[in-house]
Design an enzyme around this catalytic site. Structure first.
Site, PDB file in Angstrom:
ATOM      1  N   LYS A   1     -28.609 -69.869   9.800  1.00  0.00           N
ATOM      2  CA  LYS A   1     -29.711 -70.844   9.918  1.00  0.00           C
ATOM      3  C   LYS A   1     -29.894 -71.585   8.595  1.00  0.00           C
ATOM      4  CE  LYS A   1     -30.763 -69.990  14.198  1.00  0.00           C
ATOM      5  NZ  LYS A   1     -30.211 -70.920  15.211  1.00  0.00           N
TER       6      LYS A   1
ATOM      7  N   TYR B   1     -27.026 -63.647  10.651  1.00  0.00           N
ATOM      8  CA  TYR B   1     -27.692 -64.586  11.565  1.00  0.00           C
ATOM      9  C   TYR B   1     -28.602 -65.526  10.780  1.00  0.00           C
ATOM     10  CZ  TYR B   1     -31.383 -66.315  14.588  1.00  0.00           C
ATOM     11  OH  TYR B   1     -32.296 -67.134  15.203  1.00  0.00           O
TER      12      TYR B   1
ATOM     13  N   SER C   1     -35.289 -71.064  12.263  1.00  0.00           N
ATOM     14  CA  SER C   1     -36.110 -69.864  12.436  1.00  0.00           C
ATOM     15  C   SER C   1     -36.933 -69.597  11.188  1.00  0.00           C
ATOM     16  CB  SER C   1     -35.162 -68.686  12.692  1.00  0.00           C
ATOM     17  OG  SER C   1     -35.819 -67.462  12.503  1.00  0.00           O
TER      18      SER C   1
END
Ligand code: NAD
Ligand code: UFG
Length: 339
Positions: A154, A150, A125
């Site tokens: 990544k 989150y 992302s």
């Protein structure tokens, strides 16, 4: 030969399966339905005429993953979408996010290694860039500080996959950094189905336009952007799906670890989206300006040149297409896949 698609009944996974089948590829899907529904498989079949082989399993379950690889000896690569993705929830439940996103990836890679499948395309992302120093953002930009668990998963998974390649250069690792995926398949048969109140702009706007919600809250109009509202790089999910096909074709040719931005290169503000949606659908999107949302940044859009140069990929769909297709999906499926 076939491709393992983890999280293949989710929003981006389902669109990618449709594009892969369209390109003559064979997909095997694994998903535990923690954020998707079995009916997606019927919809994929309705669009493509092909029902992909499906396993309901948790990626963290090593025995289940072993079985999938044993039963499918023709697996040659994996596109890894499975993961939890709600930023706010990750702040409230960090252990859940680290457990699910990291353990699933480690388990997957271990089983892949054991079965000598060393080609992986991973869903990363733009969040890894944090608050960018400047826009548009090239892949060489420093990876910023993440503001939530989150985003940190990544960062960590990018590092894990990079280390895996460094230890064994037979691996081919393609890291795709998505900007803001939106829209839906033009058929209106598959799309984004957020549970409860949508966190993201596009699904919220489509629900306001169709009357399901009264008005949009615009989170802040005092950013350093042309109209003061947040600027993002919205990318049609079918374009994004196509990028996976290109990344896979590239991964079949080279053993390397490579990162690619997947965006259009154009930034649109929240008010641009409201106007584009109204123009595309002929319906109004009432809104109110409210406080900034914690953790948001002013502007984030891609320099997508590397993907064009190396993968031969660039976005084809316009913002008008994104709005029309999102609206088509919402109108045909007012309650998402529950209709
Ligand atoms: P999604 O929630 O629709 O799809 C993810 C799928 O993974 C779901 O079907 C879910 O049931 C499954 N899943 C989650 N954990 C699993 C596990 N342990 N075992 C098996 N299945 C599991 O999300 P999406 O929007 O399609 O996103 C796909 C990937 O792209 C995710 O990794 C996400 O973090 C990443 N990504 C998404 C966006 C976005 O805005 N949608 C942006 C950047 C990156
Ligand atoms: N926004 C509103 N009102 C809303 C929802 C969003 O004004 O109801 C604004 C936000 O403030 C932001 C823009 O619309 O300016 C886009 O917000 P989204 O929530 O749709 O997307 P984000 O860019 O905040 O987040 C996305 C993904 C995350 C990812 C992040 C960084 O959803 O998973 O990009 O890549 F971490």
């Amino acid at each position: 030969m076939s491709i393992l698609i983890t999280g293949g009944t989710g929003f981006i996974g389902s669109h990618t399966v449709v594009e892969l089948i369209g390109a003559g590829e064979t997909c095997v899907i694994v998903d535990n339905f923690c954020n998707s529904k079995p009916v997606v498989l019927d919809r994929i079949e309705a669009i493509t005429g092909v029902r992909p082989r499906f396993y309901e399993a948790d990626l963290c379950d090593e025995a289940a993953m072993e079985r999938i690889f044993e039963e499918n000896p023709d697996l040659e690569s994996c596109i890894h979408f499975a993961g939890l993705k709600a930023v706010g929830e990750s702040v409230a439940k960090p252990l859940l996010y680290y457990q699910n996103n990291l353990i699933s990836t480690l388990t997957l890679c271990r089983v892949m290694q054991k079965h000598d499948v060393k080609r992986i395309v991973f869903s990363s992302s733009a969040t890894v860039y944090g608050d960018p120093i400047s826009v548009p953002i090239p892949e060489t930009a420093p990876r910023g500080l993440t503001t939530n668990p989150y985003g940190e998963t990544k960062q960590m998974i990018e590092r894990i996959l990079t280390d895996l390649y460094r230890a064994d250069t037979e691996w081919s690792v393609s890291i795709l950094r998505y900007f803001n995926p939106v829209g839906a398949h033009p058929s209106g048969l598959i799309g984004e189905d957020p549970c409860g109140i949508p966190n993201n702009l596009f699904p919220y706007v489509t629900q306001v336009a169709t009357g399901k919600r009264a008005f949009l809250q615009v989170f802040g109009d005092d950013y350093d952007t042309p109209d003061g509202t947040g600027v993002r790089d919205y990318i049609h999910v079918v374009d994004l799906a196509q990028a996976h096909l290109k990344a896979l074709q590239r991964a079949r040719k080279v053993t390397a670890v490579e990162c690619f931005n997947v965006g259009t290169g154009t930034g649109y503000s929240v008010l641009d989206i409201v106007k584009a949606f109204e123009a595309a659908t002929g319906r109004s999107v009432p809104y109110r300006i409210v406080e900034r949302r914690a953790g948001d940044i002013a502007a984030c859009y891609a320099d997508p040149q590397k993907a064009e140069n190396i993968l031969g990929w660039r976005a084809q769909y316009s913002l008008d297409d994104m709005c029309r297709h999102a609206d088509n999906w919402q109108t045909k499926n007012p309650n998402g896949y529950d209709t």
